[in-house]
Design a protein around this motif. Structure first.
Motif, PDB file in Angstrom:
ATOM      1  N   GLY A   1     -10.711   8.251  -2.871  1.00  0.00           N
ATOM      2  CA  GLY A   1     -10.394   8.135  -1.440  1.00  0.00           C
ATOM      3  C   GLY A   1      -9.451   6.988  -1.138  1.00  0.00           C
ATOM      4  N   TYR A   2      -8.988   6.296  -2.175  1.00  0.00           N
ATOM      5  CA  TYR A   2      -8.018   5.208  -2.000  1.00  0.00           C
ATOM      6  C   TYR A   2      -6.818   5.449  -2.922  1.00  0.00           C
ATOM      7  N   ALA A   3      -5.760   4.690  -2.696  1.00  0.00           N
ATOM      8  CA  ALA A   3      -4.592   4.801  -3.578  1.00  0.00           C
ATOM      9  C   ALA A   3      -3.980   3.415  -3.779  1.00  0.00           C
TER      10      ALA A   3
ATOM     11  N   ALA B   1      -2.764 -11.027  -6.859  1.00  0.00           N
ATOM     12  CA  ALA B   1      -2.195  -9.969  -7.717  1.00  0.00           C
ATOM     13  C   ALA B   1      -0.979  -9.352  -7.024  1.00  0.00           C
ATOM     14  N   PHE B   2      -0.569  -8.153  -7.417  1.00  0.00           N
ATOM     15  CA  PHE B   2       0.567  -7.553  -6.685  1.00  0.00           C
ATOM     16  C   PHE B   2       0.328  -6.084  -6.395  1.00  0.00           C
ATOM     17  N   TYR B   3      -0.865  -5.833  -5.822  1.00  0.00           N
ATOM     18  CA  TYR B   3      -1.239  -4.464  -5.479  1.00  0.00           C
ATOM     19  C   TYR B   3      -1.750  -4.394  -4.044  1.00  0.00           C
ATOM     20  N   LEU B   4      -1.427  -3.243  -3.418  1.00  0.00           N
ATOM     21  CA  LEU B   4      -1.982  -2.949  -2.098  1.00  0.00           C
ATOM     22  C   LEU B   4      -2.815  -1.684  -2.286  1.00  0.00           C
ATOM     23  N   PHE B   5      -4.056  -1.725  -1.812  1.00  0.00           N
ATOM     24  CA  PHE B   5      -4.963  -0.588  -2.016  1.00  0.00           C
ATOM     25  C   PHE B   5      -5.197   0.039  -0.650  1.00  0.00           C
ATOM     26  N   ILE B   6      -4.658   1.228  -0.454  1.00  0.00           N
ATOM     27  CA  ILE B   6      -4.736   1.827   0.885  1.00  0.00           C
ATOM     28  C   ILE B   6      -5.759   2.957   0.909  1.00  0.00           C
ATOM     29  N   LYS B   7      -6.285   3.207   2.106  1.00  0.00           N
ATOM     30  CA  LYS B   7      -7.236   4.306   2.256  1.00  0.00           C
ATOM     31  C   LYS B   7      -6.426   5.592   2.375  1.00  0.00           C
ATOM     32  N   SER B   8      -6.837   6.581   1.629  1.00  0.00           N
ATOM     33  CA  SER B   8      -6.143   7.865   1.724  1.00  0.00           C
ATOM     34  C   SER B   8      -6.445   8.485   3.082  1.00  0.00           C
ATOM     35  N   PRO B   9      -5.422   8.999   3.779  1.00  0.00           N
ATOM     36  CA  PRO B   9      -5.705   9.621   5.091  1.00  0.00           C
ATOM     37  C   PRO B   9      -6.446  10.953   4.961  1.00  0.00           C
ATOM     38  N   GLU B  10      -6.578  11.465   3.733  1.00  0.00           N
ATOM     39  CA  GLU B  10      -7.459  12.628   3.563  1.00  0.00           C
ATOM     40  C   GLU B  10      -8.460  12.301   2.465  1.00  0.00           C
TER      41      GLU B  10
END
Ligand code: PLP
Length: 395
Positions: free
Chosen positions: A366-368, A330-339
């Motif tokens: 908690g992710y973005a 796909a074309f998404y990166l799912f990052i963990k929110s630092p807060e």
């Protein structure tokens, strides 16, 4: 009196759409170069040349009224033949045109299948993280939305949670791999494990439990990754496919439903799909694009551009200290929110012009999500803003 639920849906846009609309306004006010819009999965790679050439050829050479005329409700026979033959050749699928229903994208395909399968408040299971519209689609067709949590370490399927969530009311499980928003591609082992659970539960409840395989990203994979073709692993599989991402045609609204020839009572399931399409008014998908698809069924998009974006973004964000898993598709990166609250994090990102979507509506608070189907230069320009943002958490 109007329908309150529909009014509510119309009044509150999805988090993705909300951000996309905000980005357009903000770009007008501030200048486009100050806004880094990673909100929407709108392909940045142009449609393959073949599409343009075929369109020109069709328009100039075919002057008969059939060019813009109605096709059969389920789609033109020639196009359904082309789709079935292509799937048979690629995956050994054994499909015929009577297994295919052409739709206006995967969204319509999903609504049709859900309407066709739902009898009375049936439950449809969705594996988190998931495309937020699944909830809207399921509930709008009268089904009950049920989500299953994921394994936090790698966004893989929580198989025991899946097994425990199946009840006598379960009608289907929506599977989406390559996944929006995580970019994860389910391995063959995972697919086999899902099939095993569903076979066991179908046996236990003496009824088929369907896999609804939502596959708009099937061809968008990197590093030679293989996407297992679900019909080859589980008989009661119905595919909802779209050319929106694979051929960069999201605005043309074209895709299809494919019912496996091995689905129990296949003829009646297909008839229900035709009936649901009719009931929803999703008959005769755009005829010009049905013709384009017939001629360009095996055209390919250039994934190298997305891959370049993926490598840049994943590499740079990891170096800065963002926690994320390298996406395989796909074309998404799912990052963990630092807060803890990703909504607060995404609001802070917004102040820096970075438009990224909180994971809450994807069933992953908690992710973005960062959609990297954007211009490479924009990613490069956005990096200092990402850096400033993470530094705020390191102070
Ligand atoms: N399913 C998933 C996982 C998606 O990401 C999208 C669109 O972004 C859709 C379905 C809907 O796609 P379409 O444009 O084909 O309706």
């Amino acid at each position: 009196m109007y329908n309150k639920k529909m009014c509510e849906l119309g009044n509150c846009r999805s988090a993705i759409r909300e951000l996309f609309e905000y980005g357009k306004i903000r770009a007008k006010e501030m200048g486009g170069d100050k806004v880094y819009d990673f909100s929407l999965g709108n392909p940045s790679v142009p449609a393959p040349n073949e599409i343009k050439e075929t369109l020109i050829q069709l328009i100039t050479e075919n002057t008969s009224s059939s060019l813009h005329g109605y096709t059969s409700a389920q789609g033109a026979l020639e196009t359904r033949v082309a789709i079935a033959c292509s799937l048979n050749k690629k995956y050994g699928a054994e499909l015929c045109p009577e297994n295919i229903y052409i739709t206006v994208g995967a969204a319509a395909g999903l609504c049709i299948v859900l309407k066709a399968l739902n009898s009375a408040n049936d439950e449809f299971i969705v594996l988190a993280p998931f495309f937020p519209e699944y909830k809207v689609f399921i509930e709008s067709q009268g089904g009950v939305f049920k989500k299953v949590p994921f394994n936090e370490s790698d966004f893989s399927v929580n198989l025991s949670a899946l097994e425990n969530s199946i009840t006598s009311k379960t009608k289907g499980v929506i599977v989406n791999s390559p996944n929006n928003p995580s970019g994860v591609v389910y391995s063959e082992e995972t697919v086999k494990a899902i099939a095993k659970i569903l076979n066991k539960k179908s046996e236990e409840y003496k009824k088929p439990i369907y896999i609804i395989s939502d596959e708009p990203y099937r061809e968008l994979v990197y590093d030679g990754k293989k996407v297992p073709f679900l019909m080859n692993y589980y008989d009661n599989t119905i595919i909802c496919y779209s050319f929106s991402k694979s051929l960069s045609l999201p605005g043309e609204r074209i895709g299809y439903v494919a019912v496996s020839g091995k689905v129990e009572d296949q003829k009646n399931v297909y008839a229900s799909i035709c009936g649901a399409g009719r009931g929803l008014g999703y008959v005769c998908a755009p005829s010009l694009f049905q013709k384009v698809i017939e001629k360009c069924i095996d055209a390919k998009t250039d994934v190298a551009e997305y891959d370049r974006n993926r490598k840049l973004l994943y590499g740079e964000l990891s170096k800065m200290g963002y926690e994320c898993i390298r996406p395989d598709g796909a074309f998404y990166l799912f990052i963990k929110s630092p807060e803890k609250d990703a909504n607060v994090f995404c609001d802070k990102a917004k102040q820096k012009g970075l438009l990224i979507v909180p994971g809450d509506s994807f069933g992953a608070p908690g992710y973005a999500r960062i959609a990297y189907c954007v211009d490479y230069e924009m990613i490069k320009r956005s990096l200092p803003a990402f850096k400033e943002l993470i530094l705020e958490y390191k102070k």
